[in-house]
Motif scaffolding. Structure first.
Motif, PDB file in Angstrom:
ATOM      1  N   ILE A 285       3.733 -17.790   7.709  1.00 19.45           N
ATOM      2  CA  ILE A 285       4.192 -16.436   8.003  1.00 19.45           C
ATOM      3  C   ILE A 285       3.354 -15.460   7.196  1.00 19.45           C
ATOM      4  O   ILE A 285       3.257 -15.584   5.977  1.00 19.45           O
ATOM      5  N   VAL A 286       2.739 -14.482   7.871  1.00 17.00           N
ATOM      6  CA  VAL A 286       1.990 -13.440   7.171  1.00 17.00           C
ATOM      7  C   VAL A 286       2.885 -12.212   7.028  1.00 17.00           C
ATOM      8  O   VAL A 286       3.489 -11.761   8.002  1.00 17.00           O
ATOM      9  N   HIS A 287       2.953 -11.696   5.819  1.00 18.64           N
ATOM     10  CA  HIS A 287       3.873 -10.592   5.528  1.00 18.64           C
ATOM     11  C   HIS A 287       3.453  -9.268   6.175  1.00 18.64           C
ATOM     12  O   HIS A 287       2.315  -9.088   6.609  1.00 18.64           O
ATOM     13  N   ASP A 288       4.394  -8.353   6.205  1.00 15.71           N
ATOM     14  CA  ASP A 288       4.175  -6.993   6.689  1.00 15.71           C
ATOM     15  C   ASP A 288       3.363  -6.219   5.648  1.00 15.71           C
ATOM     16  O   ASP A 288       3.030  -6.733   4.583  1.00 15.71           O
ATOM     17  N   TRP A 289       3.107  -4.943   5.902  1.00  9.57           N
ATOM     18  CA  TRP A 289       2.254  -4.144   5.016  1.00  9.57           C
ATOM     19  C   TRP A 289       2.887  -3.863   3.663  1.00  9.57           C
ATOM     20  O   TRP A 289       2.190  -3.428   2.731  1.00  9.57           O
TER      21      TRP A 289
ATOM     22  N   ASP B 231      -0.095 -10.059  -8.339  1.00  5.18           N
ATOM     23  CA  ASP B 231       0.148  -8.912  -9.220  1.00  5.18           C
ATOM     24  C   ASP B 231       0.477  -7.634  -8.465  1.00  5.18           C
ATOM     25  O   ASP B 231       0.781  -6.610  -9.091  1.00  5.18           O
ATOM     26  N   GLU B 232       0.403  -7.673  -7.149  1.00  2.00           N
ATOM     27  CA  GLU B 232       0.674  -6.477  -6.352  1.00  2.00           C
ATOM     28  C   GLU B 232       2.141  -6.431  -5.942  1.00  2.00           C
ATOM     29  O   GLU B 232       2.700  -7.428  -5.496  1.00  2.00           O
ATOM     30  N   ASN B 233       2.732  -5.256  -6.080  1.00  2.00           N
ATOM     31  CA  ASN B 233       4.134  -5.075  -5.704  1.00  2.00           C
ATOM     32  C   ASN B 233       4.315  -3.662  -5.148  1.00  2.00           C
ATOM     33  O   ASN B 233       4.904  -2.805  -5.801  1.00  2.00           O
ATOM     34  N   PRO B 234       3.803  -3.399  -3.953  1.00  2.00           N
ATOM     35  CA  PRO B 234       3.840  -2.035  -3.416  1.00  2.00           C
ATOM     36  C   PRO B 234       5.271  -1.526  -3.259  1.00  2.00           C
ATOM     37  O   PRO B 234       6.146  -2.250  -2.806  1.00  2.00           O
ATOM     38  N   GLN B 235       5.473  -0.258  -3.615  1.00  2.00           N
ATOM     39  CA  GLN B 235       6.810   0.317  -3.603  1.00  2.00           C
ATOM     40  C   GLN B 235       6.918   1.600  -2.782  1.00  2.00           C
ATOM     41  O   GLN B 235       7.980   2.195  -2.722  1.00  2.00           O
ATOM     42  N   SER B 236       5.818   2.024  -2.167  1.00  2.00           N
ATOM     43  CA  SER B 236       5.852   3.273  -1.412  1.00  2.00           C
ATOM     44  C   SER B 236       4.960   3.150  -0.193  1.00  2.00           C
ATOM     45  O   SER B 236       4.120   2.245  -0.083  1.00  2.00           O
ATOM     46  N   VAL B 237       5.130   4.087   0.719  1.00  2.00           N
ATOM     47  CA  VAL B 237       4.296   4.111   1.922  1.00  2.00           C
ATOM     48  C   VAL B 237       2.824   4.235   1.541  1.00  2.00           C
ATOM     49  O   VAL B 237       1.959   3.564   2.119  1.00  2.00           O
TER      50      VAL B 237
ATOM     51  N   GLU C  23       1.335   3.255  -1.218  1.00  2.00           N
ATOM     52  CA  GLU C  23       0.857   1.988  -1.769  1.00  2.00           C
ATOM     53  C   GLU C  23       0.689   0.942  -0.676  1.00  2.00           C
ATOM     54  O   GLU C  23      -0.273   0.168  -0.681  1.00  2.00           O
ATOM     55  N   ASN C  24       1.623   0.909   0.266  1.00  2.00           N
ATOM     56  CA  ASN C  24       1.497  -0.012   1.403  1.00  2.00           C
ATOM     57  C   ASN C  24       0.218   0.282   2.190  1.00  2.00           C
ATOM     58  O   ASN C  24      -0.541  -0.631   2.554  1.00  2.00           O
ATOM     59  N   ARG C  25      -0.002   1.572   2.442  1.00  2.00           N
ATOM     60  CA  ARG C  25      -1.168   1.978   3.220  1.00  2.00           C
ATOM     61  C   ARG C  25      -2.466   1.650   2.487  1.00  2.00           C
ATOM     62  O   ARG C  25      -3.454   1.229   3.108  1.00  2.00           O
ATOM     63  N   ALA C  26      -2.463   1.816   1.171  1.00  2.00           N
ATOM     64  CA  ALA C  26      -3.678   1.542   0.399  1.00  2.00           C
ATOM     65  C   ALA C  26      -4.035   0.062   0.442  1.00  2.00           C
ATOM     66  O   ALA C  26      -5.201  -0.304   0.628  1.00  2.00           O
TER      67      ALA C  26
END
Length: 248
Positions: free
Chosen positions: A53-57, A87-93, A95-98
């Motif tokens: 399973i590949v995760h979402d953005w 080490d990545e834990n995106p918390q905002s749109v 950060e997700n987009r980046a």
């Protein structure tokens, strides 16, 4: 990544006596970067196959963990892979987009992470030779990237994924079936995008199928989102099971 694991998926009374569902995080390395996926298995039975399973953005979250557990309850070994890094834990749109945008902008790196994670599947508990890769939204686009990159799988499944084909890429090397689950009201990848992809698959001689859910928007399987559509979610999950039964 920092996250809270879901409680173990409750099984139905009909299968509870035969199920020994276990799930845990799985650290692995691709290149010089460490990644953390999530593995769910049913140790009481011989696995019917392995599903990646590949995760979402928004990265590896409880959503992918839940889907892995649901697949394990059906008798598969499930490996939710990580393509961002432990080490990545995106918390905002933003950060997700980046993070997603960086991979869209560097397709070679994107493919290296996908292929490395696919190779790692051989090292997880309950791994089988027969494998299908699936993904949601960004993960659905990643599945198609893996297909075009020549990943040796028994099937590719995209749920409301990005459907565009980058310049210079094609489906000529794909040897396993591609299945698409899509909403007719998806504002991100519209019906024109779906038609164009189906034309490409047909021209390349790739076995393919598509199930379109009328009125469903982009994230129709993501419970809790504004786009969630119960009928489309249930219908696509049933369609996935039919696809897995045919391929594994």
């Amino acid at each position: 990544m920092i996250r809270t694991s879901l409680a173990m998926l409750a099984l139905t009374a009909a299968t509870a006596a035969q199920a020994e569902l276990t799930a845990d995080y799985h650290r692995y390395t691709v290149g010089d970067r460490e990644y953390e996926g999530y593995v769910a298995t049913n140790s009481a039975i011989t696995p019917k196959g392995t599903i990646l399973i590949v995760h979402d953005w928004d990265g590896m979250t409880a959503y992918e963990e839940r889907r892995a557990e649901m697949l394990a309850a059906l008798g598969y070994t499930a490996f939710a892979i990580d393509v961002y890094g432990a080490d990545e834990n995106p918390q905002s749109v933003d950060e997700n987009r980046a993070l997603s945008g960086a991979l869209y902008g560097d397709r070679e790196e994107f493919r290296a992470r996908l292929m490395g994670s696919i190779a790692e599947a051989a090292n997880i508990p309950g791994a089988t030779d027969a494998m299908v890769i699936m993904g949601y939204c960004f993960g659905g686009a990643a599945v198609l990237e893996a297909a075009r990159a020549g990943a040796e799988m028994d099937g590719f499944v995209s749920f409301h994924g990005g459907l565009g084909t980058p310049e210079g890429q094609d489906y000529s090397g794909v040897t396993a079936p591609v299945m698409l689950f899509h909403g007719s009201a998806d504002p991100v990848s519209g019906m024109g995008d779906l038609a164009a992809l189906l034309d490409q698959l047909q021209a390349a001689g790739v076995t393919h199928g598509a199930e379109v859910f009328g009125g469903a928007r982009h994230s129709f399987t993501v419970y809790g989102s504004n786009d969630y559509d119960l009928n489309a979610d249930q219908g696509s999950w049933e369609g996935l099971q039919d696809f897995l039964d045919a391929q594994l």
